[in-house]
Write a protein that holds these residues in place. Structure first.
Motif, mmCIF file in Angstrom:
data_model
loop_
_atom_site.group_PDB
_atom_site.id
_atom_site.type_symbol
_atom_site.label_atom_id
_atom_site.label_comp_id
_atom_site.label_asym_id
_atom_site.label_seq_id
_atom_site.Cartn_x
_atom_site.Cartn_y
_atom_site.Cartn_z
ATOM 1 N N VAL A 50 20.440 77.294 23.000
ATOM 2 C CA VAL A 50 20.224 75.853 23.148
ATOM 3 C C VAL A 50 18.715 75.615 23.100
ATOM 4 O O VAL A 50 17.931 76.458 23.567
ATOM 5 N N PRO A 96 22.701 73.542 19.599
ATOM 6 C CA PRO A 96 22.506 72.201 20.169
ATOM 7 C C PRO A 96 21.065 71.976 20.616
ATOM 8 O O PRO A 96 20.410 72.887 21.121
ATOM 9 N N ASP A 117 21.274 66.271 19.769
ATOM 10 C CA ASP A 117 22.681 66.262 20.151
ATOM 11 C C ASP A 117 22.910 65.531 21.466
ATOM 12 O O ASP A 117 23.927 64.864 21.642
ATOM 13 N N LYS A 205 28.615 73.062 16.427
ATOM 14 C CA LYS A 205 27.470 72.249 16.006
ATOM 15 C C LYS A 205 27.587 71.888 14.529
ATOM 16 O O LYS A 205 27.426 70.723 14.133
#
Length: 251
Positions: A50, A96, A117, A205
């Motif tokens: 992330v 993300p 996101d 994603k």
């Protein structure tokens, strides 16, 4: 790594990108290009699960360095390219991306949020696109990804700001928290995602990006053509000079 931002990769797979270019985190042409490369590269690293983008200072991001463009107008092409590459690197990243924002979120700051996101905002955050007042175009595609068509047009035409509470009410952001809780909140969400299967999250994603309506990059590229058109107008030069001189523009 750049003098305009720093990056840290934490043990749980969360990569932290921190904008830090006083006084208002307005990146210059080189900064936007470097930021784009960094974000894209992070998504290619297998240990990164992330990405959290946040900032130090008075606000998240005031967009491009207007003073640089006022002295060197020809850099608009490089700035446009850097903006495009940065927003694309966020939107099409393989993992993300969470934007944790505070204070002013303007111009390129809107581009990052609109491409992200998830957006977490501090209570003091406010969002806006003062492009018309800066003699430019662009960013409406990303603002429209956060807000509806009518709200986007109102904000773009008037240059008014919208605060975090209203942005939350309209569903443009995930949540609003006290400023001192912003980083921890973003990291708690990032950790929850990072704890899941990295393979599944990367697949998710790509799948979620693929079902969006329209092509965000194509829309923004369309807008950028009008930015160049705007820069050919004397009014555009007047807005930039007025901004640098801290006076009202005269038309």
């Amino acid at each position: 790594m750049s003098e305009q931002f720093t990056t840290h990769i934490h043990d749980n797979g969360v990569a932290e990108v921190i904008l830090d270019r006083p006084p208002v985190n307005a990146l210059n042409a080189a900064g936007w290009q470097a930021l784009a490369r960094e974000i894209a590269a992070l998504g290619e690293r297998p240990e990164v699960r992330v990405i959290v983008i946040r900032a130090e200072g008075r606000g998240f991001c005031a967009g491009v360095d207007i003073k640089e463009l006022a002295t060197t107008p020809g850099l608009i092409v490089d700035v446009n390219a850097g903006n495009y590459a940065t927003f694309e690197a966020v939107h099409l990243n393989k993992v993300p991306v969470i934007a944790a924002v505070h204070g002013f979120v303007l111009g390129g700051g809107i581009g990052i949020c609109g491409a992200a996101d998830i957006v977490i905002a501090a209570e003091d955050a406010s969002f806006g696109l003062p492009e018309v007042d800066r003699g430019a175009m662009g960013g409406a595609a990303h603002l429209q990804r956060m807000f509806g068509v009518q709200k986007t047009r109102y904000l773009f035409f008037t240059g008014e700001m919208i605060d975090a509470a209203e942005a939350l009410r309209l569903g443009a952001i995930e949540r609003v928290v006290p400023r001192e809780q912003l980083r921890d909140t973003a990291f708690a969400i990032a950790a929850k995602i990072a704890a899941k299967s990295p393979t599944m999250i990367r697949i998710a994603k790509e799948a979620l990006t693929g079902i969006e309506d329209g092509d965000l990059e194509a829309k923004y590229r369309w807008e950028q053509g009008f930015t160049l058109q705007a820069y050919m107008s004397p009014d555009s030069a007047e807005t930039r000079h007025a901004f640098v001189d801290k006076r009202d523009a005269k038309f």
